[in-house]
Design an enzyme around this catalytic site. Structure first.
Site, PDB file in Angstrom:
ATOM      1  N   ARG A   1     -13.944 -16.394 -10.055  1.00  0.00           N
ATOM      2  CA  ARG A   1     -13.639 -14.966 -10.166  1.00  0.00           C
ATOM      3  C   ARG A   1     -14.899 -14.130 -10.350  1.00  0.00           C
ATOM      4  O   ARG A   1     -15.072 -13.078  -9.744  1.00  0.00           O
ATOM      5  CB  ARG A   1     -12.699 -14.756 -11.359  1.00  0.00           C
ATOM      6  CG  ARG A   1     -12.281 -13.321 -11.548  1.00  0.00           C
ATOM      7  CD  ARG A   1     -11.514 -13.105 -12.839  1.00  0.00           C
ATOM      8  NE  ARG A   1     -10.406 -14.035 -13.016  1.00  0.00           N
ATOM      9  CZ  ARG A   1      -9.247 -13.939 -12.387  1.00  0.00           C
ATOM     10  NH1 ARG A   1      -9.041 -12.951 -11.564  1.00  0.00           N
ATOM     11  NH2 ARG A   1      -8.301 -14.811 -12.604  1.00  0.00           N
TER      12      ARG A   1
ATOM     13  N   GLU B   1       6.656   5.670  -8.712  1.00  0.00           N
ATOM     14  CA  GLU B   1       5.195   5.484  -8.693  1.00  0.00           C
ATOM     15  C   GLU B   1       4.536   6.335  -7.623  1.00  0.00           C
ATOM     16  O   GLU B   1       3.543   7.020  -7.877  1.00  0.00           O
ATOM     17  CB  GLU B   1       4.863   4.006  -8.437  1.00  0.00           C
ATOM     18  CG  GLU B   1       5.235   3.109  -9.590  1.00  0.00           C
ATOM     19  CD  GLU B   1       4.832   1.662  -9.361  1.00  0.00           C
ATOM     20  OE1 GLU B   1       4.711   0.953 -10.352  1.00  0.00           O
ATOM     21  OE2 GLU B   1       4.658   1.250  -8.197  1.00  0.00           O
TER      22      GLU B   1
ATOM     23  N   LEU C   1      -4.846  -7.958 -20.453  1.00  0.00           N
ATOM     24  CA  LEU C   1      -4.002  -7.674 -19.294  1.00  0.00           C
ATOM     25  C   LEU C   1      -2.913  -6.631 -19.579  1.00  0.00           C
ATOM     26  O   LEU C   1      -2.117  -6.800 -20.510  1.00  0.00           O
ATOM     27  CB  LEU C   1      -3.358  -8.979 -18.798  1.00  0.00           C
ATOM     28  CG  LEU C   1      -2.550  -8.868 -17.497  1.00  0.00           C
ATOM     29  CD1 LEU C   1      -3.435  -8.484 -16.329  1.00  0.00           C
ATOM     30  CD2 LEU C   1      -1.798 -10.154 -17.223  1.00  0.00           C
TER      31      LEU C   1
ATOM     32  N   MET D   1      -3.758  -7.059  -7.115  1.00  0.00           N
ATOM     33  CA  MET D   1      -3.146  -8.202  -7.786  1.00  0.00           C
ATOM     34  C   MET D   1      -4.142  -9.236  -8.323  1.00  0.00           C
ATOM     35  O   MET D   1      -3.800 -10.407  -8.485  1.00  0.00           O
ATOM     36  CB  MET D   1      -2.147  -8.888  -6.829  1.00  0.00           C
ATOM     37  CG  MET D   1      -1.030  -7.970  -6.357  1.00  0.00           C
ATOM     38  SD  MET D   1      -0.108  -7.187  -7.708  1.00  0.00           S
ATOM     39  CE  MET D   1       0.858  -8.578  -8.267  1.00  0.00           C
ATOM     40  N   ARG D   2      -5.373  -8.800  -8.599  1.00  0.00           N
ATOM     41  CA  ARG D   2      -6.351  -9.717  -9.189  1.00  0.00           C
ATOM     42  C   ARG D   2      -6.752  -9.187 -10.560  1.00  0.00           C
ATOM     43  O   ARG D   2      -6.863  -7.973 -10.750  1.00  0.00           O
ATOM     44  CB  ARG D   2      -7.624  -9.796  -8.326  1.00  0.00           C
ATOM     45  CG  ARG D   2      -7.403 -10.159  -6.887  1.00  0.00           C
ATOM     46  CD  ARG D   2      -7.025 -11.585  -6.674  1.00  0.00           C
ATOM     47  NE  ARG D   2      -8.039 -12.499  -7.188  1.00  0.00           N
ATOM     48  CZ  ARG D   2      -7.841 -13.814  -7.326  1.00  0.00           C
ATOM     49  NH1 ARG D   2      -6.694 -14.345  -6.992  1.00  0.00           N
ATOM     50  NH2 ARG D   2      -8.791 -14.580  -7.809  1.00  0.00           N
ATOM     51  N   ILE D   3      -6.973 -10.112 -11.478  1.00  0.00           N
ATOM     52  CA  ILE D   3      -7.479  -9.703 -12.791  1.00  0.00           C
ATOM     53  C   ILE D   3      -8.979  -9.460 -12.651  1.00  0.00           C
ATOM     54  O   ILE D   3      -9.692 -10.251 -12.019  1.00  0.00           O
ATOM     55  CB  ILE D   3      -7.199 -10.811 -13.833  1.00  0.00           C
ATOM     56  CG1 ILE D   3      -5.684 -10.915 -14.052  1.00  0.00           C
ATOM     57  CG2 ILE D   3      -7.924 -10.527 -15.144  1.00  0.00           C
ATOM     58  CD1 ILE D   3      -5.257 -12.117 -14.871  1.00  0.00           C
TER      59      ILE D   3
ATOM     60  N   HIS E   1       1.452  -0.120 -13.654  1.00  0.00           N
ATOM     61  CA  HIS E   1       2.131  -1.395 -13.888  1.00  0.00           C
ATOM     62  C   HIS E   1       3.642  -1.165 -13.881  1.00  0.00           C
ATOM     63  O   HIS E   1       4.140  -0.275 -14.575  1.00  0.00           O
ATOM     64  CB  HIS E   1       1.690  -1.983 -15.236  1.00  0.00           C
ATOM     65  CG  HIS E   1       2.314  -3.312 -15.499  1.00  0.00           C
ATOM     66  ND1 HIS E   1       1.898  -4.459 -14.869  1.00  0.00           N
ATOM     67  CD2 HIS E   1       3.348  -3.673 -16.295  1.00  0.00           C
ATOM     68  CE1 HIS E   1       2.637  -5.480 -15.279  1.00  0.00           C
ATOM     69  NE2 HIS E   1       3.531  -5.026 -16.146  1.00  0.00           N
TER      70      HIS E   1
ATOM     71  N   ASN F   1       1.553   3.033  -2.580  1.00  0.00           N
ATOM     72  CA  ASN F   1       0.848   3.942  -3.497  1.00  0.00           C
ATOM     73  C   ASN F   1      -0.431   4.478  -2.852  1.00  0.00           C
ATOM     74  O   ASN F   1      -0.743   5.656  -2.982  1.00  0.00           O
ATOM     75  CB  ASN F   1       0.554   3.246  -4.818  1.00  0.00           C
ATOM     76  CG  ASN F   1       1.794   3.172  -5.695  1.00  0.00           C
ATOM     77  OD1 ASN F   1       2.316   4.190  -6.142  1.00  0.00           O
ATOM     78  ND2 ASN F   1       2.304   1.969  -5.909  1.00  0.00           N
TER      79      ASN F   1
ATOM     80  N   GLY G   1       0.778  -1.238   0.000  1.00  0.00           N
ATOM     81  CA  GLY G   1       0.000   0.000   0.000  1.00  0.00           C
ATOM     82  C   GLY G   1       0.806   1.282   0.000  1.00  0.00           C
ATOM     83  O   GLY G   1       0.295   2.325   0.432  1.00  0.00           O
TER      84      GLY G   1
HETATM   85  C1  GRF Z   1       3.563  -1.383  -7.532  1.00  0.00           C
HETATM   86  O1  GRF Z   1       4.900  -1.507  -7.940  1.00  0.00           O
HETATM   87  C2  GRF Z   1       2.623  -1.470  -8.703  1.00  0.00           C
HETATM   88  O2  GRF Z   1       3.164  -1.031  -9.909  1.00  0.00           O
HETATM   89  C3  GRF Z   1       2.347  -2.940  -8.797  1.00  0.00           C
HETATM   90  O3  GRF Z   1       2.324  -3.396  -7.475  1.00  0.00           O
HETATM   91  C4  GRF Z   1       3.131  -2.542  -6.645  1.00  0.00           C
HETATM   92  C5  GRF Z   1       2.274  -2.114  -5.499  1.00  0.00           C
HETATM   93  O4  GRF Z   1       2.989  -1.512  -4.489  1.00  0.00           O
HETATM   94  N1  GRF Z   1       1.140  -3.177  -9.559  1.00  0.00           N
HETATM   95  P1  GRF Z   1       2.266  -0.891  -3.209  1.00  0.00           P
HETATM   96  O5  GRF Z   1       1.358  -1.942  -2.612  1.00  0.00           O
HETATM   97  O6  GRF Z   1       1.515   0.331  -3.629  1.00  0.00           O
HETATM   98  O7  GRF Z   1       3.388  -0.567  -2.265  1.00  0.00           O
END
Ligand code: GRF
Length: 184
Positions: free
Chosen positions: A62, A171, A141, A87-89, A106, A13, A11
């Site tokens: 899903r 990011e 994807l 992390m889920r599609i 990504h 981000n 988390g």
């Molecule tokens: C990031 O590097 C993002 O690009 C990828 O998963 C990571 C998530 O990091 N999809 P965080 O959970 O925000 O620390």
């Protein structure tokens, strides 16, 4: 602009979105995770944000899991879904229901390395540059229209850990700003 942030793990981000909320042009109206153990849950709580948890492991399919997400989303007033380490599609019906409203980040210079292990793959290919891509989500994807990309040179002493950290630092810096500047 009202956003919902989806996450699955650390988390960083999510934290960055919440820390900059007062200075940028979005409001985080809710957060969502599929992982009851995700560190991001504490972060949402710290910032007094609602966090909806639906454990994907409780669902065999899903689509059934995503139906629950749909019910949750239908109860919220929002403009965009921001995937931040989710992390889920997403099922195609969900992507179709919110077409043009789902954004992802990504950790690669798309179209290079969609899917997992992007840092490992960049190292193995002896790439000169690595980076991250913010893009709209479509039913393929990591392939939707690119909103912003940021790259940096890979140094001779870089390894998996250093690349993960360098990408995350970028990011955390650009994701909230980009959502704020490019989306209305
Ligand atoms: C990031 O590097 C993002 O690009 C990828 O998963 C990571 C998530 O990091 N999809 P965080 O959970 O925000 O620390």
């Amino acid at each position: 602009m009202k956003i919902v942030v989806f996450f699955s793990g650390t988390g960083t981000n999510l934290r960055s979105f919440l820390e900059q909320e007062d200075d940028l042009s979005y409001e985080v109206v809710s957060t969502f995770t599929n992982n009851p153990k995700a560190n991001g849950i504490q972060i949402a709580t710290e910032f007094n944000k609602p966090c909806k948890i639906i454990d994907h492991q409780d669902y065999l399919e899903r689509e059934t899991f995503d139906q629950e997400i749909y019910k949750y989303l239908e109860g919220i007033d929002f403009d965009y879904i921001v995937l931040a380490g989710y992390m889920r599609i997403l099922s195609s019906f969900l992507v179709d229901a919110y077409e043009g409203q789902i954004i992802n980040i990504h950790p690669s210079l798309l179209p290079k390395y969609p899917g997992l292990d992007t840092h490992k793959r960049a190292l193995a290919a002896h790439d000169t540059h690595h980076g991250t891509t913010i893009h709209f989500v479509i039913n393929e994807l990591d392939a939707g229209p690119i909103i912003r990309q940021e790259s940096f040179p890979i140094e001779p002493n870089d390894n998996l850990e250093s690349l993960i950290n360098k990408v995350k630092e970028i990011e955390n810096d650009i994701y909230p700003k980009t959502v704020s500047e490019y989306l209305t």
